[in-house]
Write an enzyme that holds these catalytic residues in place. Structure first.
Site, short mmCIF file in Angstrom:
data_model
loop_
_atom_site.label_atom_id
_atom_site.label_comp_id
_atom_site.label_asym_id
_atom_site.label_seq_id
_atom_site.Cartn_x
_atom_site.Cartn_y
_atom_site.Cartn_z
N HIS A 1 -0.81 2.85 3.89
CA HIS A 1 -0.04 1.60 3.88
C HIS A 1 1.09 1.70 4.92
O HIS A 1 1.71 2.75 5.07
CB HIS A 1 0.54 1.35 2.48
N SER B 1 1.04 -11.33 3.43
CA SER B 1 1.46 -12.66 2.96
C SER B 1 0.28 -13.54 2.52
O SER B 1 0.27 -14.75 2.78
CB SER B 1 2.32 -13.36 4.01
N GLY C 1 0.50 -8.26 -1.92
CA GLY C 1 1.77 -7.71 -2.41
C GLY C 1 2.52 -8.74 -3.23
O GLY C 1 2.26 -8.95 -4.41
N GLY C 2 3.47 -9.42 -2.59
CA GLY C 2 4.38 -10.33 -3.27
C GLY C 2 3.71 -11.30 -4.23
O GLY C 2 4.16 -11.47 -5.38
N TRP D 1 1.60 -3.81 -6.35
CA TRP D 1 2.92 -4.17 -6.93
C TRP D 1 4.08 -3.51 -6.18
O TRP D 1 5.23 -3.86 -6.40
CB TRP D 1 2.98 -3.76 -8.40
C1 PEP Z 1 0.92 -5.29 0.87
O1 PEP Z 1 1.77 -4.80 0.16
O2 PEP Z 1 -0.05 -4.63 1.18
C2 PEP Z 1 1.10 -6.68 1.33
C3 PEP Z 1 0.17 -7.21 2.07
O3 PEP Z 1 2.25 -7.34 0.93
P1 PEP Z 1 2.52 -8.93 1.01
O4 PEP Z 1 1.32 -9.62 0.41
O5 PEP Z 1 3.76 -9.14 0.21
O6 PEP Z 1 2.68 -9.30 2.45
#
Ligand code: PEP
Length: 252
Positions: free
Chosen positions: A96, A214, A235-236, A11
């Site tokens: 991360h 993503s 993430g998103g 998150w």
């Molecule tokens: C993440 O936070 O590890 C990530 C991969 O973010 P997103 O899916 O938004 O690219």
């Protein structure tokens, strides 16, 4: 050998407690009855105790996004791995790229954190991955190899087999640009070959390697179907119950 897939939500620094509660309820109420992959939610620290309560008796496991490597002491604002473990947290993200870039965390510091997570009895989700600049120079393999060597490869095989690795190319995180399934598979196979080389076939086959960057409802299935992709760190798209549920279905 079949590895159980993991679909993990990160998150980041999003959602109030109220919004977080709502999202967890949405995920739990839509979870497939035959959920076959491991589902993990990494919420902000503030939400940890509530998250642990909500997830009790469900197949979803609580995670943290970070910890500090020291066991306790004068580290204002920090939280130890042991505190998280005792609060009921099962997984903790380390390495991360946002922490590497925004908080200048080095491979050495990430090594210490990974050790602390393991010592506390949690599973690290160790993130690695290259910037666009490094990929454009075609140096991604040696870059990721160095991240693994400097933070993980001092562990022995019995420890290594239970560490979860997340390959997250920085150019794909939060950008809407996803690595192609071929790019993801190529790097995952490279990481697995490094593990096999160092620890032997059994450990190489056992380690789960997640893809992050993503991941969305419409690309998760093709990514997760790659032979060396064992799920995703999301993430998103994990901030919306329907999207995250669709990604879980892709990992199932
Ligand atoms: C993440 O936070 O590890 C990530 C991969 O973010 P997103 O899916 O938004 O690219």
């Amino acid at each position: 050998m079949s590895r159980k897939k993991i679909v993990a939500a990160n998150w980041k620094m999003n959602l109030t407690q109220e919004e977080g509660n709502h999202l967890v309820q949405g995920i739990l109420s839509g979870l497939p009855a035959d959920v076959n992959c491991e589902v993990v939610i990494a919420a902000p620290f503030l939400f940890t105790a509530e998250l642990v309560q909500h997830l009790k008796g469900t197949p979803v496991m609580p995670a943290a996004q970070n910890c500090y490597p020291a066991p306790s002491g004068a580290y204002t604002g920090e939280i130890s791995a042991d505190m998280l473990k005792k609060a009921g947290v099962k997984f903790c993200i380390t390495g991360h790229s946002e922490r590497r870039m925004v908080f200048h965390e080095s491979n050495g510091f990430i090594k210490e954190k990974t050790e602390a997570i393991l010592k506390a009895g949690m599973t690290p989700i160790f993130c690695c991955g290259e910037s666009l600049e490094i990929r454009e120079k075609n140096e991604q393999n040696s870059f990721v190899q160095k991240q693994l060597e400097e933070s993980l490869f001092h562990f022995d095989g019995t420890v290594m087999r239970d560490i979860v690795i997340a390959y997250e190319p920085i150019w794909a995180i939060g950008t809407g640009v996803t690595a192609s399934p071929e790019q993801a598979q190529e790097m995952h196979a490279f990481i697995r070959a490094l593990l096999t080389d160092k620890y032997g076939q059994e450990v190489g086959n056992a380690v789960r390697i997640l893809y992050g960057g993503s991941v969305k409802a419409d690309n998760a299935e093709v990514l997760f179907n790659q032979p060396d992709v064992d799920g995703g760190l999301v993430g998103g798209a994990s901030l919306d119950a329907d999207n995250f549920l669709a990604i879980i279905t892709a990992g199932n």
